[in-house]
Design an enzyme around this catalytic site. Structure first.
Site, PDB file in Angstrom:
ATOM      1  N   ASP A 141     -13.367  43.783  53.945  1.00 24.51           N
ATOM      2  CA  ASP A 141     -12.988  42.329  53.576  1.00 24.51           C
ATOM      3  C   ASP A 141     -11.486  42.459  53.098  1.00 24.51           C
ATOM      4  OD1 ASP A 141     -14.211  39.872  52.005  1.00 24.51           O
ATOM      5  OD2 ASP A 141     -12.897  40.735  50.509  1.00 24.51           O
ATOM      6  N   ILE A 142     -10.864  41.159  53.433  1.00 22.81           N
ATOM      7  CA  ILE A 142      -9.512  41.099  53.296  1.00 22.81           C
ATOM      8  C   ILE A 142      -9.542  40.233  52.103  1.00 22.81           C
ATOM      9  CG2 ILE A 142      -7.479  40.059  53.942  1.00 22.81           C
ATOM     10  CD1 ILE A 142      -8.350  42.589  55.601  1.00 22.81           C
ATOM     11  N   HIS A 160       3.425  33.146  64.416  1.00 28.28           N
ATOM     12  CA  HIS A 160       5.292  32.700  64.205  1.00 28.28           C
ATOM     13  C   HIS A 160       5.362  32.724  62.668  1.00 28.28           C
ATOM     14  CE1 HIS A 160       5.337  28.570  63.210  1.00 28.28           C
ATOM     15  NE2 HIS A 160       4.303  28.244  63.675  1.00 28.28           N
ATOM     16  N   ASP A 169       2.169  26.323  57.811  1.00 30.87           N
ATOM     17  CA  ASP A 169       2.974  26.435  59.333  1.00 30.87           C
ATOM     18  C   ASP A 169       4.015  27.343  59.109  1.00 30.87           C
ATOM     19  OD1 ASP A 169       3.286  26.058  62.073  1.00 30.87           O
ATOM     20  OD2 ASP A 169       4.075  24.032  61.839  1.00 30.87           O
ATOM     21  N   GLU A 220       9.467  29.814  66.743  1.00 28.44           N
ATOM     22  CA  GLU A 220       8.293  29.196  67.798  1.00 28.44           C
ATOM     23  C   GLU A 220       8.384  27.643  67.526  1.00 28.44           C
ATOM     24  OE1 GLU A 220       4.295  27.164  67.469  1.00 28.44           O
ATOM     25  OE2 GLU A 220       6.012  27.068  66.316  1.00 28.44           O
ATOM     26  N   ASP A 271      -9.279  32.227  53.263  1.00 26.51           N
ATOM     27  CA  ASP A 271     -10.181  33.407  52.887  1.00 26.51           C
ATOM     28  C   ASP A 271     -11.051  33.887  54.230  1.00 26.51           C
ATOM     29  OD1 ASP A 271     -11.419  35.699  51.774  1.00 26.51           O
ATOM     30  OD2 ASP A 271     -12.747  34.546  50.429  1.00 26.51           O
ATOM     31  N   ASP A 280     -10.780  36.894  56.853  1.00 25.91           N
ATOM     32  CA  ASP A 280     -11.662  37.904  57.362  1.00 25.91           C
ATOM     33  C   ASP A 280     -12.234  38.147  58.687  1.00 25.91           C
ATOM     34  OD1 ASP A 280     -11.986  38.966  54.789  1.00 25.91           O
ATOM     35  OD2 ASP A 280     -13.590  37.474  54.069  1.00 25.91           O
TER      36      ASP A 280
END
Length: 479
Positions: free
Chosen positions: A8-9, A90, A102, A136, A279, A283
């Site tokens: 799990d991140i 990027h 972004d 980018e 989240d 993951d």
């Protein structure tokens, strides 16, 4: 081979990286754009964390619009470098704002996944490489510079590319790049292998009950130069300036407004992130990395056999002339099993009775007859290769205890005339690695028409470490 479960991140860790990127932008004129000090500071932040975690990093420079840009490339030691899975995002923003969705979101998620690889001691079959791209926003300049810098052979070694650009949009959708062109719109499918990447990501979202939809390979992000060179690709996108339809609101919730109202604007700050999307997508990235990297995607060699050796009889392999190991040198033998909490030498070959192994005899203790304080090599007889597409296949293992490090290794190299080229390598690490037969492969097409020798090598170059290695069932085939 058992595939390790993806961790799990923690979304809090990903958000902490976003806070750091926001702080960098705030301290540098409000952005992290190409040629601006905020961009280089962002590269330095990511690089310092990866260096400390044990990655091999390099900062690649390029020039665009009269300004120097930078890509950051990070390699996790080990795995089959001829079968490399690359993960990219990027790192630059537009000049109008800090670029936290972004693409701080994809950059931070990939960074935390890379750090999770290091924390877990993950040692996948495929080689893992991460990339953070510059410029980018000015037309994929950094990723294009990177791909263009690669030789044909180096491009061939990248067997999959995962791209994550905007994975925390405040009014998110869950779009996957349409690798198989099942949507039937736009530019068509990605290169062969892209469908598998799409399906792997789809499997994760299915497991958590979140529907996904396809998005076209329209060339808007850094997968562009990869698919243009035949490299399979995939990834996640949560939406930019487009508007969420009523049907998509039914599917994912949110409102029938833009996916990201702060797209390319000064308000693209840490307040412009949907934590749930961030989240879930972090993951999903980890799931894709663990699933696709462990076990590899290169199929077993097929076609006409050019050369093979199962070591059941002696065929003229010779010990290296510059070996420095004092014990545990490579030899053809019937191996005895040894262990020291974990299996360090297997008592069985991958097939038959004999293999090439670092000291076949068990000895009186776990460390007896292991590779001791140096390097050991064993070299094949001369092999004349035909022209055509050539693949080396083999069974192998490297084992060590947690007193090892990345200085230790198992590798296979090709000797052609006065040139020696590494085609497969697996580094050690400061963790227990039990002996377990795995399959590996390498593309030898660049050696077509040449007479070569294969050099199988292992090294114990860490202080007081225990290293064992073996190889079996070597085969070269022509497609």
């Amino acid at each position: 081979m058992k595939i390790d479960a993806a961790p799990d991140i923690p979304v809090a860790n990903v958000k902490a990286h976003l806070t750091q990127l926001q702080n960098i932008a705030t301290a540098n004129g409000g952005n992290r754009a190409h040629g601006r000090p905020g961009y280089l500071a962002s590269v330095t932040y990511v690089k310092n964390l990866l260096d400390a975690a044990g990655y091999t990093t390099r900062q690649q420079s390029f020039t665009y619009n009269g300004a120097t840009g930078y890509n950051l490339i990070a390699d996790w030691p080990g795995g089959d470098t001829a079968d490399t899975l690359m993960v990219g995002a990027h790192l630059d923003s537009v000049t109008a704002g800090p670029g936290i969705n972004d693409n701080g979101s994809g950059s931070a998620a990939n960074l935390e996944v890379a750090l999770a690889v290091a924390r877990s001691g993950f040692q996948p079959d495929r080689h893992l490489r991460f990339g953070w791209w510059g410029a980018e926003e000015l037309g994929l300049r950094g990723s294009t510079a990177y791909v263009n810098s690669l030789t044909t052979a180096q491009k061939r070694e990248i067997t999959g590319y995962l791209n994550f650009d905007m994975v925390g949009s405040p009014n998110p959708g869950y779009f996957l790049y349409d690798g198989d062109n099942s949507d039937g719109t736009g530019s068509g499918p990605g290169p062969a292998g892209s469908a598998q990447i799409e399906q792997t990501l789809a499997d994760y979202f299915t497991s958590i009950g979140v529907p996904t939809r396809g998005t076209d390979f329209d060339g808007r992000s850094d997968y562009g130069p990869f698919i243009a060179n035949g490299i399979p690709a995939g990834g996640i996108f949560t939406g930019a300036e487009g508007r969420k339809t009523a049907a998509q609101v039914q599917l994912w919730g949110g409102t029938a407004t833009t996916f990201d109202p702060c797209y390319h604007a000064s308000c693209d700050t840490t307040a412009n992130i949907n934590d749930t999307a961030l989240d879930r997508n972090s993951d999903a990235i980890a799931y894709a990395v663990w699933t696709l990297a462990d076990g590899g995607t290169t199929p077993p060699p097929t076609g006409t056999t050019v050369y093979s050796d199962d070591f059941e009889t002696a065929t003229g392999w010779t010990a290296g002339t510059a070996d420095t190991a004092t014990s545990g040198r490579f030899e053809r033998g019937d191996p005895a099993a040894t262990s020291s909490g974990v299996a360090t030498q297997l008592g069985n070959a991958a097939g038959g009775t004999y293999d090439l192994v670092t000291g076949a005899t068990a000895g009186s203790s776990a460390g007896a007859n292991d590779v001791d304080g140096g390097t050991t090599t064993i070299v094949s007889p001369a092999i004349t290769l035909p022209t055509g597409t050539l693949t080396l296949g083999f069974s192998w293992y490297l084992s060590h205890l947690n007193n090892s490090s990345s200085a230790d290794y198992f590798r296979i190299r090709v000797i052609s005339g006065s040139t020696t080229t590494t085609v497969f390598t697996q580094a050690g690490a400061a963790s227990d690695r039990a002996a377990a037969w795995a399959t590996g492969s390498a593309n030898l097409s660049s050696f077509a028409g040449q007479t070569i020798r294969l050099s199988v090598e292992a090294a114990d170059l860490s202080t007081a470490s225990l290293v064992e290695a073996a190889v079996d069932n070597i085969k070269i085939t022509k497609a």
